[in-house]
Design a protein around this motif. Structure first.
Motif, PDB file in Angstrom:
ATOM      1  N   ALA A 174      14.201  -1.770 -42.161  1.00 21.19           N
ATOM      2  CA  ALA A 174      12.963  -1.019 -41.928  1.00 21.19           C
ATOM      3  C   ALA A 174      11.786  -1.711 -42.610  1.00 21.19           C
ATOM      4  N   MET A 175      12.008  -2.249 -43.808  1.00 22.09           N
ATOM      5  CA  MET A 175      10.958  -2.971 -44.524  1.00 22.09           C
ATOM      6  C   MET A 175      10.568  -4.240 -43.768  1.00 22.09           C
ATOM      7  N   ASP A 186      10.597  -4.769 -40.666  1.00 15.41           N
ATOM      8  CA  ASP A 186       9.831  -4.486 -39.446  1.00 15.41           C
ATOM      9  C   ASP A 186       8.336  -4.631 -39.681  1.00 15.41           C
ATOM     10  N   GLY A 187       7.911  -4.445 -40.928  1.00 13.97           N
ATOM     11  CA  GLY A 187       6.491  -4.554 -41.244  1.00 13.97           C
ATOM     12  C   GLY A 187       6.084  -5.927 -41.741  1.00 13.97           C
ATOM     13  N   LEU A 188       7.026  -6.886 -41.705  1.00 10.23           N
ATOM     14  CA  LEU A 188       6.745  -8.231 -42.180  1.00 10.23           C
ATOM     15  C   LEU A 188       6.868  -9.226 -41.034  1.00 10.23           C
ATOM     16  N   VAL A 189       6.288 -10.393 -41.200  1.00  9.17           N
ATOM     17  CA  VAL A 189       6.400 -11.451 -40.199  1.00  9.17           C
ATOM     18  C   VAL A 189       7.295 -12.551 -40.754  1.00  9.17           C
ATOM     19  N   GLU A 214       7.403 -14.354 -44.398  1.00 11.53           N
ATOM     20  CA  GLU A 214       6.834 -13.501 -45.444  1.00 11.53           C
ATOM     21  C   GLU A 214       7.931 -13.116 -46.434  1.00 11.53           C
TER      22      GLU A 214
END
Length: 243
Positions: free
Chosen positions: A23-24, A26-29, A32
């Motif tokens: 889930a974490m 999902d907010g990173l590219v 990163e």
């Protein structure tokens, strides 16, 4: 963030931590960094060994990348490579990526015994030996060493293969690749290969070896390609064997 300190077996906790990490991510590219392990373990409410086990599994799945002395990073997505008779250029275009290539070396030399056997040439007949770095969207993907009978395209120049498909070049000269035999084996990068690809030494890789033929059965190429294991996964269509 929810904590993973719910009751259950160590394996259950690892699954919960994995879900939280996914889930974490999902907010990173790609590229990163994740927060440091100490901070992550505190936020998730688990021990560092439990956290490391979950990260190790995600790294084994190709989703995370550990960099010694630096941290843990979101990995570049792996490209599915179908086992079909196609060129690197065609494979990348089908995936919506921009293929490219840089010629690392280009020379003419006698085939020798080993290359001669693969290309059905005498050891003294000349071959082109061409080493290329293959790229997709500007990122290194593979190192390819191509051996080709010189008589096939005697006027071939180094510039002819800069950023171009070898199979396309053959077609333009009336040579059609109709069949081939390829082997694949796991390996690791050498110091020199790692430097060219821009990866750490001894990272997993795939070694492809292929001999391709025309419809008449004439060998037109022998290729050794070293693909980055962190960017590739093999894709095979399976069908029941005939009875």
């Amino acid at each position: 963030m929810r904590t993973a300190s719910e009751p259950g077996s160590p394996e259950t906790k690892r699954r919960v931590v994995r879900r939280e990490l996914l889930a974490m991510m999902d907010g990173l590219v790609a590229g990163e960094a994740l927060p440091p392990e100490r901070r992550l373990a505190e936020e998730l409410g688990v021990s560092r060994p439990t956290l490391r086990a979950a990260i190790d599994r995600l790294a084994a799945d190709g989703l995370l990348e550990r960099r010694h002395g630096s941290g843990t990073y979101v990995a570049e997505p792996r490209i599915a490579v179908p086992l079909t008779m196609s060129s690197f250029t065609d494979d990348m275009i089908r995936r919506g990526m921009k293929p490219d290539g840089r010629v690392l070396s280009f020379r003419t030399e006698p085939a020798g015994a080993k290359i001669g056997r693969r290309l059905s040439l005498s050891p003294v007949e000349e071959v082109f030996t061409i080493r290329r770095l293959r790229l997709a969207d500007g990122a290194s993907m593979a190192i390819e060493t191509l051996y080709m009978p010189k008589e096939l395209l005697p006027g071939l120049r180094r510039d002819d293969l800069e950023g171009r498909s070898f199979y396309e070049l053959l077609r333009e000269n009336g040579v059609v690749v109709a069949s081939g035999r390829e082997t694949i084996e796991p390996t690791v990068t050498t110091t020199e290969e790692a430097e060219v690809l821009g990866v750490p030494v001894h990272v997993p890789a795939f070694l492809f070896e292929r001999v391709a033929h025309t419809e008449e059965g004439r060998p037109v190429e022998y290729v050794r390609s070293l693909y980055r294991g962190d960017r590739y996964r093999l894709e095979i269509d399976l069908r029941p064997a005939p009875h």
